[in-house]
Design an enzyme around this catalytic site. Structure first.
Site, PDB file in Angstrom:
ATOM      1  N   HIS A   1       2.744  -5.201   4.864  1.00 37.78           N
ATOM      2  CA  HIS A   1       2.700  -3.901   4.169  1.00 37.78           C
ATOM      3  C   HIS A   1       3.375  -2.815   5.014  1.00 37.78           C
ATOM      4  O   HIS A   1       3.865  -1.840   4.483  1.00 37.78           O
ATOM      5  CB  HIS A   1       1.246  -3.463   3.930  1.00 37.78           C
ATOM      6  CG  HIS A   1       0.423  -4.499   3.242  1.00 37.78           C
ATOM      7  ND1 HIS A   1       0.687  -4.961   1.976  1.00 37.78           N
ATOM      8  CD2 HIS A   1      -0.664  -5.204   3.670  1.00 37.78           C
ATOM      9  CE1 HIS A   1      -0.209  -5.875   1.647  1.00 37.78           C
ATOM     10  NE2 HIS A   1      -1.029  -6.039   2.639  1.00 37.78           N
TER      11      HIS A   1
ATOM     12  N   GLU B   1       4.085   9.786   2.116  1.00 37.10           N
ATOM     13  CA  GLU B   1       2.938   9.649   1.198  1.00 37.10           C
ATOM     14  C   GLU B   1       2.467  11.055   0.797  1.00 37.10           C
ATOM     15  O   GLU B   1       2.445  11.392  -0.389  1.00 37.10           O
ATOM     16  CB  GLU B   1       1.816   8.875   1.884  1.00 37.10           C
ATOM     17  CG  GLU B   1       2.262   7.458   2.272  1.00 37.10           C
ATOM     18  CD  GLU B   1       1.158   6.458   2.198  1.00 37.10           C
ATOM     19  OE1 GLU B   1       0.182   6.583   2.944  1.00 37.10           O
ATOM     20  OE2 GLU B   1       1.249   5.535   1.373  1.00 37.10           O
TER      21      GLU B   1
ATOM     22  N   HIS C   1       1.391   7.363  10.530  1.00 31.77           N
ATOM     23  CA  HIS C   1      -0.070   7.493  10.513  1.00 31.77           C
ATOM     24  C   HIS C   1      -0.668   6.964  11.815  1.00 31.77           C
ATOM     25  O   HIS C   1      -0.514   5.774  12.133  1.00 31.77           O
ATOM     26  CB  HIS C   1      -0.662   6.729   9.330  1.00 31.77           C
ATOM     27  CG  HIS C   1      -0.393   7.389   8.021  1.00 31.77           C
ATOM     28  ND1 HIS C   1      -0.466   6.709   6.810  1.00 31.77           N
ATOM     29  CD2 HIS C   1      -0.028   8.651   7.712  1.00 31.77           C
ATOM     30  CE1 HIS C   1      -0.183   7.535   5.829  1.00 31.77           C
ATOM     31  NE2 HIS C   1       0.094   8.740   6.346  1.00 31.77           N
TER      32      HIS C   1
ATOM     33  N   THR D   1      -4.797   5.048   2.355  1.00 33.72           N
ATOM     34  CA  THR D   1      -3.815   5.085   1.264  1.00 33.72           C
ATOM     35  C   THR D   1      -3.370   3.678   0.878  1.00 33.72           C
ATOM     36  O   THR D   1      -2.491   3.490   0.037  1.00 33.72           O
ATOM     37  CB  THR D   1      -2.571   5.889   1.673  1.00 33.72           C
ATOM     38  OG1 THR D   1      -1.960   5.218   2.796  1.00 33.72           O
ATOM     39  CG2 THR D   1      -2.929   7.316   2.044  1.00 33.72           C
TER      40      THR D   1
END
Ligand SMILES: O=C(Nc1cc(S(=O)(=O)[N+](=O)[O-])cc([N+](=O)[O-])c1O)Nc1c(F)c(F)c(F)c(F)c1F
Ligand SMILES: [Zn+2]
Length: 259
Positions: A61, A103, A116, A196
């Site tokens: 991911h 995001e 992040h 998220t």
């Protein structure tokens, strides 16, 4: 399993993760004029001096740099936080081209990527997993990456991507201190939100820095050479557009720091 494609992407996540339609989901569109300026918000302190990365890892991911979180050597405190939160990992979300891929958005403006830095409340929870399921368990610092000049601090990370091209690959990545990825100003917005990505736990105090850092097109190209498929699979699907779109604010207040 979940992903960012048409069948398994953000619009489908609620089927396996109903919290996707919850009241404190992330990311959000930040509207600076509507943010409440809160003078009681102290500055964010990052104690990253004894920070040491352990490895770099492709989980299909994103690409993640993990840290040793067995003690309070690398913590953030202050700002909206009641105590120290330990750095566990950082990762990125990015687009396929141009300046979309972040995001969080600012008055609808998107950035090429978003970093992040994921921290957990080790003062209150025994493990990261427990913290990730608690309302005040995680604190994530979000930093926008804007297309522009190349970022020298990012080179060490993008130069390591060839080692983790495939999903499931991990490589040693020691001695990297993410302090060099911070912009000059730590002025931030903060609001209560969620992971998220699935499991989308509503356990995150978000701290979104206003000032972006810059990244070059060439460096962004390195992100897009990462694959979401494993070495043994025959498809070679690039890892890109791994971002969730903004979610409803549902009455939440976004606060702005002054410094
Ligand atoms: O550790 C996690 N890290 C993480 C967070 C985000 S995030 O975008 O949601 N974030 O918080 O920044 C994005 C990615 N990523 O790879 O893109 C991540 O790998 N997620 C996570 C998890 F995977 C679980 F299975 C779980 F049970 C849990 F509690 C978790 F919190
Ligand atoms: Zn993330």
């Amino acid at each position: 399993p979940w992903g960012y494609g048409n069948e398994d992407g953000p619009d489908a996540w609620h089927k396996d993760y109903p919290i996707a339609q919850g009241n404190r989901q992330s990311p959000i569109d930040i509207i600076p004029e509507e943010a409440v300026h809160d003078a009681s918000l102290s500055p964010i302190f990052l104690s990253y001096d004894y920070c040491n990365s352990i490895n770099i890892y492709n989980n299909g991911h994103s690409v993640i740099v993990e840290f040793d979180d067995t003690d309070d050597r690398t913590v953030i405190r202050g700002g909206p936080l009641d105590n120290a939160y330990r750095l566990k990992q950082f990762h990125f979300h990015w687009g396929g081209k141009g300046n979309h891929g972040s995001e969080h958005t600012v008055r609808g403006k998107t950035y090429a990527s978003e970093l992040h830095l994921v921290h957990w409340n080790a003062a209150k929870y025994k493990t990261f997993g427990e913290a990730a399921a608690g309302p005040d368990g995680l604190a994530v610092i979000a930093i926008f990456l804007e297309k522009g000049d190349e970022h020298r601090g990012l080179h060490k990370i993008t130069d390591a991507f060839y080692m983790v091209k495939f999903k499931g690959s991990v490589a040693d990545f020691k001695g990297f201190n993410p302090k060099i990825l911070l912009p000059n100003s730590l002025v931030y917005w903060t609001y209560p939100g969620s992971l998220t990505t699935p499991p989308l736990h509503e356990s995150v105090t978000w701290i979104v820095l206003k000032e972006p850092i810059t990244v070059s097109e060439k460096q962004m190209g390195r992100f897009r050479m990462l694959l979401i498929s494993g070495e043994e699979e025959d498809d070679r699907t690039r890892m890109e557009n791994n971002f969730r779109p903004p979610q409803p604010l549902k009455g939440r207040k976004v606060r702005a720091s002054s410094n």
